[in-house]
Scaffold this motif. Structure first.
Motif, PDB file in Angstrom:
ATOM      1  N   ILE A 265       0.860  -1.181   0.000  1.00  0.00           N
ATOM      2  CA  ILE A 265       0.000   0.000   0.000  1.00  0.00           C
ATOM      3  C   ILE A 265       0.897   1.232   0.000  1.00  0.00           C
ATOM      4  O   ILE A 265       1.705   1.427   0.905  1.00  0.00           O
ATOM      5  CB  ILE A 265      -0.933   0.031   1.226  1.00  0.00           C
ATOM      6  CG1 ILE A 265      -1.738  -1.263   1.323  1.00  0.00           C
ATOM      7  CG2 ILE A 265      -1.830   1.255   1.195  1.00  0.00           C
ATOM      8  CD1 ILE A 265      -2.737  -1.459   0.224  1.00  0.00           C
ATOM      9  N   LEU A 266       0.765   2.046  -1.029  1.00  0.00           N
ATOM     10  CA  LEU A 266       1.575   3.246  -1.174  1.00  0.00           C
ATOM     11  C   LEU A 266       0.662   4.459  -1.285  1.00  0.00           C
ATOM     12  O   LEU A 266       0.105   4.722  -2.344  1.00  0.00           O
ATOM     13  CB  LEU A 266       2.458   3.156  -2.423  1.00  0.00           C
ATOM     14  CG  LEU A 266       3.417   1.979  -2.483  1.00  0.00           C
ATOM     15  CD1 LEU A 266       4.002   1.852  -3.868  1.00  0.00           C
ATOM     16  CD2 LEU A 266       4.504   2.161  -1.455  1.00  0.00           C
ATOM     17  N   GLY A 267       0.506   5.194  -0.189  1.00  0.00           N
ATOM     18  CA  GLY A 267      -0.312   6.411  -0.212  1.00  0.00           C
ATOM     19  C   GLY A 267      -1.718   6.170  -0.716  1.00  0.00           C
ATOM     20  O   GLY A 267      -2.228   6.938  -1.516  1.00  0.00           O
ATOM     21  N   GLY A 268      -2.339   5.131  -0.276  1.00  0.00           N
ATOM     22  CA  GLY A 268      -3.707   4.833  -0.690  1.00  0.00           C
ATOM     23  C   GLY A 268      -3.789   4.033  -1.983  1.00  0.00           C
ATOM     24  O   GLY A 268      -4.851   3.537  -2.333  1.00  0.00           O
ATOM     25  N   GLN A 269      -2.706   3.919  -2.692  1.00  0.00           N
ATOM     26  CA  GLN A 269      -2.660   3.130  -3.921  1.00  0.00           C
ATOM     27  C   GLN A 269      -2.030   1.775  -3.616  1.00  0.00           C
ATOM     28  O   GLN A 269      -1.165   1.666  -2.760  1.00  0.00           O
ATOM     29  CB  GLN A 269      -1.826   3.846  -4.995  1.00  0.00           C
ATOM     30  CG  GLN A 269      -2.383   5.178  -5.432  1.00  0.00           C
ATOM     31  CD  GLN A 269      -3.615   5.014  -6.305  1.00  0.00           C
ATOM     32  OE1 GLN A 269      -3.727   4.047  -7.060  1.00  0.00           O
ATOM     33  NE2 GLN A 269      -4.543   5.940  -6.195  1.00  0.00           N
ATOM     34  N   GLU A 270      -2.459   0.771  -4.339  1.00  0.00           N
ATOM     35  CA  GLU A 270      -1.936  -0.567  -4.120  1.00  0.00           C
ATOM     36  C   GLU A 270      -1.039  -0.976  -5.283  1.00  0.00           C
ATOM     37  O   GLU A 270      -1.382  -0.767  -6.439  1.00  0.00           O
ATOM     38  CB  GLU A 270      -3.090  -1.563  -3.988  1.00  0.00           C
ATOM     39  CG  GLU A 270      -2.652  -2.942  -3.593  1.00  0.00           C
ATOM     40  CD  GLU A 270      -3.843  -3.849  -3.324  1.00  0.00           C
ATOM     41  OE1 GLU A 270      -4.050  -4.768  -4.158  1.00  0.00           O
ATOM     42  OE2 GLU A 270      -4.528  -3.654  -2.320  1.00  0.00           O
ATOM     43  N   ALA A 271       0.112  -1.547  -4.942  1.00  0.00           N
ATOM     44  CA  ALA A 271       1.012  -2.112  -5.961  1.00  0.00           C
ATOM     45  C   ALA A 271       1.223  -3.577  -5.611  1.00  0.00           C
ATOM     46  O   ALA A 271       1.288  -3.936  -4.442  1.00  0.00           O
ATOM     47  CB  ALA A 271       2.338  -1.363  -5.966  1.00  0.00           C
TER      48      ALA A 271
ATOM     49  N   LEU B  42      10.199  -3.623  -0.909  1.00  0.00           N
ATOM     50  CA  LEU B  42      10.044  -4.578  -2.013  1.00  0.00           C
ATOM     51  C   LEU B  42      10.537  -5.975  -1.623  1.00  0.00           C
ATOM     52  O   LEU B  42       9.906  -6.974  -1.960  1.00  0.00           O
ATOM     53  CB  LEU B  42      10.785  -4.076  -3.253  1.00  0.00           C
ATOM     54  CG  LEU B  42      10.186  -2.834  -3.927  1.00  0.00           C
ATOM     55  CD1 LEU B  42      11.123  -2.313  -4.997  1.00  0.00           C
ATOM     56  CD2 LEU B  42       8.818  -3.137  -4.497  1.00  0.00           C
ATOM     57  N   ILE B  43      11.642  -6.040  -0.890  1.00  0.00           N
ATOM     58  CA  ILE B  43      12.169  -7.343  -0.456  1.00  0.00           C
ATOM     59  C   ILE B  43      11.187  -8.016   0.499  1.00  0.00           C
ATOM     60  O   ILE B  43      10.969  -9.230   0.418  1.00  0.00           O
ATOM     61  CB  ILE B  43      13.560  -7.166   0.190  1.00  0.00           C
ATOM     62  CG1 ILE B  43      14.578  -6.775  -0.878  1.00  0.00           C
ATOM     63  CG2 ILE B  43      13.993  -8.447   0.895  1.00  0.00           C
ATOM     64  CD1 ILE B  43      15.920  -6.336  -0.327  1.00  0.00           C
ATOM     65  N   GLN B  44      10.573  -7.239   1.395  1.00  0.00           N
ATOM     66  CA  GLN B  44       9.573  -7.822   2.300  1.00  0.00           C
ATOM     67  C   GLN B  44       8.391  -8.372   1.514  1.00  0.00           C
ATOM     68  O   GLN B  44       7.865  -9.441   1.850  1.00  0.00           O
ATOM     69  CB  GLN B  44       9.098  -6.775   3.303  1.00  0.00           C
ATOM     70  CG  GLN B  44      10.120  -6.434   4.353  1.00  0.00           C
ATOM     71  CD  GLN B  44       9.650  -5.294   5.260  1.00  0.00           C
ATOM     72  OE1 GLN B  44       8.580  -4.727   5.084  1.00  0.00           O
ATOM     73  NE2 GLN B  44      10.477  -4.967   6.248  1.00  0.00           N
ATOM     74  N   ALA B  45       7.977  -7.660   0.481  1.00  0.00           N
ATOM     75  CA  ALA B  45       6.861  -8.136  -0.339  1.00  0.00           C
ATOM     76  C   ALA B  45       7.242  -9.419  -1.085  1.00  0.00           C
ATOM     77  O   ALA B  45       6.434 -10.349  -1.193  1.00  0.00           O
ATOM     78  CB  ALA B  45       6.435  -7.050  -1.320  1.00  0.00           C
ATOM     79  N   VAL B  46       8.462  -9.489  -1.586  1.00  0.00           N
ATOM     80  CA  VAL B  46       8.921 -10.700  -2.279  1.00  0.00           C
ATOM     81  C   VAL B  46       8.953 -11.872  -1.293  1.00  0.00           C
ATOM     82  O   VAL B  46       8.532 -12.984  -1.619  1.00  0.00           O
ATOM     83  CB  VAL B  46      10.306 -10.477  -2.931  1.00  0.00           C
ATOM     84  CG1 VAL B  46      10.892 -11.787  -3.429  1.00  0.00           C
ATOM     85  CG2 VAL B  46      10.209  -9.481  -4.065  1.00  0.00           C
TER      86      VAL B  46
ATOM     87  N   PRO C 251       1.689  -3.807 -13.028  1.00  0.00           N
ATOM     88  CA  PRO C 251       1.568  -2.485 -13.636  1.00  0.00           C
ATOM     89  C   PRO C 251       1.127  -1.438 -12.607  1.00  0.00           C
ATOM     90  O   PRO C 251       0.103  -1.579 -11.944  1.00  0.00           O
ATOM     91  CB  PRO C 251       0.509  -2.674 -14.718  1.00  0.00           C
ATOM     92  CG  PRO C 251       0.544  -4.130 -15.026  1.00  0.00           C
ATOM     93  CD  PRO C 251       0.956  -4.817 -13.757  1.00  0.00           C
ATOM     94  N   LEU C 252       1.959  -0.416 -12.512  1.00  0.00           N
ATOM     95  CA  LEU C 252       1.693   0.649 -11.557  1.00  0.00           C
ATOM     96  C   LEU C 252       0.825   1.713 -12.193  1.00  0.00           C
ATOM     97  O   LEU C 252       0.932   1.996 -13.384  1.00  0.00           O
ATOM     98  CB  LEU C 252       3.016   1.284 -11.095  1.00  0.00           C
ATOM     99  CG  LEU C 252       3.973   0.388 -10.335  1.00  0.00           C
ATOM    100  CD1 LEU C 252       5.275   1.129 -10.081  1.00  0.00           C
ATOM    101  CD2 LEU C 252       3.379  -0.046  -9.027  1.00  0.00           C
ATOM    102  N   SER C 253      -0.009   2.321 -11.383  1.00  0.00           N
ATOM    103  CA  SER C 253      -0.796   3.442 -11.889  1.00  0.00           C
ATOM    104  C   SER C 253       0.129   4.638 -12.058  1.00  0.00           C
ATOM    105  O   SER C 253       1.226   4.696 -11.507  1.00  0.00           O
ATOM    106  CB  SER C 253      -1.927   3.769 -10.920  1.00  0.00           C
ATOM    107  OG  SER C 253      -1.386   4.256  -9.708  1.00  0.00           O
ATOM    108  N   GLU C 254      -0.329   5.629 -12.820  1.00  0.00           N
ATOM    109  CA  GLU C 254       0.496   6.817 -13.049  1.00  0.00           C
ATOM    110  C   GLU C 254       0.735   7.574 -11.752  1.00  0.00           C
ATOM    111  O   GLU C 254       1.795   8.170 -11.560  1.00  0.00           O
ATOM    112  CB  GLU C 254      -0.168   7.721 -14.088  1.00  0.00           C
ATOM    113  CG  GLU C 254      -0.101   7.152 -15.486  1.00  0.00           C
ATOM    114  CD  GLU C 254      -0.660   8.112 -16.505  1.00  0.00           C
ATOM    115  OE1 GLU C 254      -0.580   9.335 -16.299  1.00  0.00           O
ATOM    116  OE2 GLU C 254      -1.169   7.623 -17.525  1.00  0.00           O
ATOM    117  N   ALA C 255      -0.225   7.536 -10.844  1.00  0.00           N
ATOM    118  CA  ALA C 255      -0.069   8.240  -9.573  1.00  0.00           C
ATOM    119  C   ALA C 255       1.075   7.632  -8.764  1.00  0.00           C
ATOM    120  O   ALA C 255       1.909   8.350  -8.200  1.00  0.00           O
ATOM    121  CB  ALA C 255      -1.367   8.181  -8.780  1.00  0.00           C
TER     122      ALA C 255
END
Length: 145
Positions: free
Chosen positions: A61-67, A130-134, A85-89
């Motif tokens: 979760i990045l500033g309300g956006q999910e990756a 990112l490493i934690q997510a992996v 795919p990341l959103s433009e925001a």
């Protein structure tokens, strides 16, 4: 000199039964030797699947956006690590996200581990997330048999 000749009469049926029992005994001994030989556990473990093949994801979760971080594995190795795919925001707010992921992905696929990865001081927080997510995605992929 007196010698008594002894005649032994064997029936064919008895010879056949004896041969069958001797054969079964040898077969049983051979099977025991094969089954209980030392080092069998190591050989079985090396052929055992490390992962359940598939694509596994973990969300950030990045500033309300999910990756989503996607980890693709086959039964023995990590084949690819990508950022969904990341959103433009998200791309605008976090410009180091994609380059950091590409750098980490190359290292993870080549070393097959998330340990001892190198990254610059500029991207240390992004890389650690990112490493934690992996790691979360790999926990889902691990074969528990």
């Amino acid at each position: 000199m007196s010698s008594k000749t002894k005649i032994v009469v064997l029936r064919m049926k008895e010879i056949i039964y004896t041969a069958i029992f001797v054969g079964l005994g040898l077969l049983l001994i051979t099977l025991f030797l094969i089954m209980f030989r030392p080092g069998r556990e190591k050989a079985a473990a090396s052929h055992e699947a490390r992962f359940v093949p598939g694509i596994y994801t973990a969300s950030i979760i990045l500033g309300g956006q999910e990756a989503n971080v996607e980890v693709c594995v086959d039964s023995h190795q990590i084949t690819s690590v990508t950022l969904a795919p990341l959103s433009e925001a998200v791309t605008t707010m976090y410009p180091l996200m994609q380059p950091s992921m590409e750098n980490l992905a190359q290292q993870i696929v080549s070393t097959q581990s998330t340990e001892n990865l190198t990254y610059s001081d500029e991207t240390r927080f992004t890389s650690s997330v990112l490493i934690q997510a992996v790691d979360q995605a790999l926990k889902k992929a691990v074969n528990t048999q």
